[in-house]
Design a protein around this motif. Sequence first.
Motif, short mmCIF file in Angstrom:
data_model
loop_
_atom_site.label_atom_id
_atom_site.label_comp_id
_atom_site.label_asym_id
_atom_site.label_seq_id
_atom_site.Cartn_x
_atom_site.Cartn_y
_atom_site.Cartn_z
N LEU A 1 0.77 -1.20 0.02
CA LEU A 1 0.08 -0.18 -0.01
C LEU A 1 0.90 1.32 -0.01
O LEU A 1 0.46 2.42 0.44
N ASN B 1 -0.08 5.19 0.04
CA ASN B 1 -1.28 5.57 0.75
C ASN B 1 -1.08 6.18 2.17
O ASN B 1 0.15 5.93 2.58
N ALA C 1 -6.49 3.59 -1.05
CA ALA C 1 -7.17 2.37 -1.41
C ALA C 1 -8.41 1.89 -0.57
O ALA C 1 -9.01 1.02 -0.70
#
Lengths: 328, 328
Positions: free
Chosen positions: A152, A155, A294
Motif C-alpha cells: 500500500l 497511501n 485504497a
Amino acid sequence: MKIAILGFGSVGRGIAQIVAERDTGLVITAVADSKSGCIDNNGIDPLELINRKEETGLCGEKGITAEYIIENAEYDALVEVTPTNAETAEPSLGYIRLALSRGRNVVTSNKGPIAKNYAELKDLADKNGVRLKYEATVCGAIPIIHTLQYSLAGNKVKRLYGIFNGTCNYILTRMADEKLTYKEALLEARELGYAEADPTYDVEGIDAAIKLVILANAIFGMNKKIEDVEITGINSLTSQALELAEEDELTIRLIGEINNEKGILKVSPRVIPKNHTLVVRDTLNAVTIDTDLAGEITLIGKGAGSIETASAIISDLLFISNCHDGSP
Amino acid sequence: MKIAILGFGSVGRGIAQIVAERDTGLVITAVADSKSGCIDNNGIDPLELINRKEETGLCGEKGITAEYIIENAEYDALVEVTPTNAETAEPSLGYIRLALSRGRNVVTSNKGPIAKNYAELKDLADKNGVRLKYEATVCGAIPIIHTLQYSLAGNKVKRLYGIFNGTCNYILTRMADEKLTYKEALLEARELGYAEADPTYDVEGIDAAIKLVILANAIFGMNKKIEDVEITGINSLTSQALELAEEDELTIRLIGEINNEKGILKVSPRVIPKNHTLVVRDTLNAVTIDTDLAGEITLIGKGAGSIETASAIISDLLFISNCHDGSP
C-alpha cells in the motif's frame, strides 16, 4: 543467501524444514539453541540438524553459543527466533544489536525488542547498511507489515484496527456460540492449547497492545510505549453482555486500534454487528487498514502457530535476498 | 524516478494528483491522451497538467502521440492507463511492447495485454532488464498480486478463490437483502454506475475469468486463455434460488477459483454460509489464498474505482523505484 538461526524450537526447526524442502536459495551455515550450537560455512544439511535435535535434544556442540555464532559464522542474515522474555526483550535484543553492528541483516519473531527498541535498532541497521525485518511479530502468518510497507506504498493510513489476539477471539467466539461463561471458555482455550497456564498476557489485552506499539513505532514513526496504550481486556466480560449483544445481531470482539491521525492506541472489547468483516471466528486474526487512496483493506488469517511464524520469517528472508537498495 | 503517463482519464489524472500532493520521488516527464501529448524532461507540473486537461480537454499538443513519447521522452517507467479494448488488448499491448523493448519499466492497469500476452511481455522485460508490473489489473486497490509475489513468498499456493467482480456482488447483495429480481437489481446497479449499459462482460462472469487468467499465467506460471475457464455467470439466477439459500442461513456469491494443484480455473455462482469470510457486501471484492505454510489468508477491499486503481499503480511505481535486482 547464507543464514544463521538462533533458537531451534518449533519455529527454528520449521524454517530448517522449509529450507530443506523447497528451492529458496537459502543456506543454513550456523544454528544455536540455548545449550549448543554448530557452524559450517559451506552449509549444514537441515534435515540432519532436525534429526540431531530430536534425537539428542541438542543442535550441536555445547561450547558453541549464540554470541559465538553471531561473531564468527559466515552469514548474510541472522534469523533470531529465541525464546525471549517479553518484558526485558532479552536475550533477543542483545543478539539483534550484535548482528546489526556486524553488518548483518536480521529477521526476528520476537516482539519485545521491536516494541521497545525499534528506533535504536533501525538506526543501527541503517548505519550498517543492512535490514531489520519483523513480519512474524504481528499477526503471525498475516503479512500486515509487508502490506503496510510495500503493498500500500503511497497511501496515507488514517486508522488501523482489528483483532490481534487469537486467544481472546477464541474465548469470545465460544462465549457467544455456546453461551459459556468467561471462565468456562478460558478453561476450554487452555485445554486446546490456545491459552497459557497464566493467561494474563492475552486476556488483559497486553499482547494486542504490544502489537499495536510495534506497528505504531515501526510503521507510523511514533514513539510509543506499552504504557501509552489505553487497555481494557476481556477478563471481566460477562456472558450477559454477550447475550444482550446477540439479541440485536451484534457481538463483542477485542479490538486493537491505532488512530494514526490522532496518535492514539487503544485495546478494548467492542460491540460490533455480527456480519462485520472483522467478526472472524475462533483463533483467527483480522486487521482493517483504513487508507486515503485504497480505502479500507482487510486482511484475515492465522495470527499464531509455529509454521505460520516460519512462513513470515521465510518471506522476510526472501525479500532481503531478492530486493536491494532503498527499501525499508 | 521519471515517469511517462499514457492515458489521462480519471486514473491518469489521479496519479498526477498523487504525485502533486505527496513526496513520492516521482517526476512526470511526459503525458499523452488519445488526442495530444506533452514532454518536458525536467518535469511537468502535475496540477498545471490537470487544469489544462480540464479546461481544454487536451493534455498537450496535438502532434505528440503516445508512440512519440515512448520513443523520445526521458522516463524510467511507463504508466500505461489508456482506454484499451479488452478483446484485442490494443492499443495497450503495442505501447507496452515498445516501452519494454526500449528498456523501460512498465506499469499497467490494462487486463487485456497481461491476460493474453503475459509470457511474451515478461520475457521481453527480462531480456531488457526491466520490470512489468500490473497490480491494478486484478481487484483494484487490493494488493493481491504483491501479496502473492512477495508477502507470501516461500509459500506454495494450493488454491485461490473469491469474489473478483463488484458488479455481480452488488446485484447478489441486493437480490438477497431486498428480495429484488435479477433484472431489478441490475437496473439499480446501472443507475448507480456499478454496471455498464451492456453488462455482459460483468454478469456473464467474463471479467472475473480474465482476472483468474491473469493470476494463473503471471503468478502460477500457467498458460491459460479465457476459453480455458469454465464460466457460469449470474444472469440466469432466480430470486427463488436466493430465497431458498437464505432460509438456511446461506447465500449466493459469484466465486472465481484457481485450483493451482489441478490447473483448473472456474467462475460460478456458489451457495455459501452467510457468515463465510467471503460474503462481503455491495461492490467489495474478497480473495482467499490457500497456502501450505501460512494457511488461508483473505484480503478484502474495493475492487474498482479510479483512485483505487491509481493507488495500485503508485505502489507498483514505488516498488520499482525502491527495490532492485532479482525480484519479479
